[in-house]
Enzyme design. Sequence first.
Site, PDB file in Angstrom:
ATOM      1  N   ASP A   1       0.853  -1.207   0.000  1.00 38.31           N
ATOM      2  CA  ASP A   1       0.000   0.000   0.000  1.00 38.31           C
ATOM      3  C   ASP A   1       0.880   1.246   0.000  1.00 38.31           C
ATOM      4  O   ASP A   1       2.087   1.157   0.195  1.00 38.31           O
ATOM      5  CB  ASP A   1      -0.893   0.018   1.243  1.00 38.31           C
ATOM      6  CG  ASP A   1      -0.056  -0.092   2.517  1.00 38.31           C
ATOM      7  OD1 ASP A   1       0.171  -1.240   2.960  1.00 38.31           O
ATOM      8  OD2 ASP A   1       0.439   0.930   3.033  1.00 38.31           O
TER       9      ASP A   1
ATOM     10  N   ASP B   1       0.517   3.661   2.288  1.00 39.05           N
ATOM     11  CA  ASP B   1       0.282   4.265   3.599  1.00 39.05           C
ATOM     12  C   ASP B   1      -0.758   5.391   3.433  1.00 39.05           C
ATOM     13  O   ASP B   1      -1.772   5.172   2.777  1.00 39.05           O
ATOM     14  CB  ASP B   1       1.598   4.718   4.243  1.00 39.05           C
ATOM     15  CG  ASP B   1       1.448   4.893   5.741  1.00 39.05           C
ATOM     16  OD1 ASP B   1       0.801   4.035   6.370  1.00 39.05           O
ATOM     17  OD2 ASP B   1       1.951   5.879   6.288  1.00 39.05           O
TER      18      ASP B   1
HETATM   19  N1  LIG Z   1       1.140   1.324   5.740  1.00 38.68           N
HETATM   20  C1  LIG Z   1       1.648   0.468   6.621  1.00 38.68           C
HETATM   21  N2  LIG Z   1       2.089   0.909   7.832  1.00 38.68           N
HETATM   22  C2  LIG Z   1       2.625   0.047   8.720  1.00 38.68           C
HETATM   23  N3  LIG Z   1       2.743  -1.260   8.510  1.00 38.68           N
HETATM   24  C3  LIG Z   1       2.307  -1.744   7.338  1.00 38.68           C
HETATM   25  N4  LIG Z   1       2.309  -2.990   6.855  1.00 38.68           N
HETATM   26  C4  LIG Z   1       1.766  -2.944   5.628  1.00 38.68           C
HETATM   27  N5  LIG Z   1       1.419  -1.688   5.301  1.00 38.68           N
HETATM   28  C5  LIG Z   1       1.752  -0.906   6.352  1.00 38.68           C
END
Ligand SMILES: Nc1ncnc2[nH]cnc12
Length: 290
Positions: A210, A212
């Site tokens: 992703d 974030d």
């Molecule tokens: N955006 C994110 N922040 C923290 N841990 C994660 N693991 C997978 N995506 C994450």
Amino acid sequence: MTSPWTIGIIGGSGLYAIEGLEDAQWIAIESPWGKPSDEVLCGRIGDVRVRFLPRHGRGHPIGPDELNSRANIDVLKRAGCTDILAISAVGSLREEIEPGRFAIVEQFIDRSNRKPNSFFGSGLVAHVSMADPVCPRLSEMAAAAVKGAKGKLATGATYLAMEGPQFSTRAESRMYREWGADVIGMTAMPEAKLAREAEMPYALIGMVTDYDCWRDGEAVDVGQVVAQMQINSQIARDAVVRFINALPEGRQSSPIDYALEDAVITAPDQHDANLIAKLDAVAGRLLSQS
Ligand SMILES: Nc1ncnc2[nH]cnc12
Ligand SMILES: CSC[C@H]1O[C@H](OP(=O)(O)O)[C@H](O)[C@@H]1O
């Protein structure tokens, strides 16, 4: 001939077992550091011994903030691991590191703060170097394995370790970008520090799931992570097998095998016998010399 390598694989979110293990058996290994996340799946691929530990346990019952990383690293050491390849789901803090890519981590910024982050302390104080926190030899082999599995790579990544379990705020996410972090996760610290204290070279493959929440209007959620993980995990599984099959026949010693050599500062007459007993696996090499 038996291989000199015993590879510990720490499987992150979405990776709760590995394929292709011969003579595979889940084995409970006790640790003086408490309960590890699960039993260890012990087996071999060819003549390489493999020890697999699902970081959150099978079925993911353990959250990132509840991990007993000391016990996890201790049981891998007890299982004879010479080296560790860890896999983690990570968020991306960079446009060009898009979901689906595999980040080979080279540096960390450690913002974890609630989990015990050392095997040492009162009665045996030690300071290992974390200047170069991962093993370059393993990282190079991990990158080649991901490439062989047709995964898209991002090398030299800096991993921001946050505490979790909540995801970051937008302000935090933007700040981490300014700090120079490339990917973000909740688990690889203190794990990498503890692996170093236990004198096991460690490398980390981040499966990017992703962006974030730093991009306008977007925010990560678990559904997004799981969906992307399902796409990534077959490549990750393939990469793990390729990594093991490509290990050289010999294993040249690494400076990390001796990380504790000049690290202990406590005078021998101040040593705590209880702590020393708990360190039988982690610092066995050093303590057996004294
Ligand atoms: N955006 C994110 N922040 C923290 N841990 C994660 N693991 C997978 N995506 C994450
Ligand atoms: C399910 S998303 C958040 C979760 O995924 C990562 O775990 P791991 O590094 O074990 O793959 C992240 O750090 C969080 O624990």
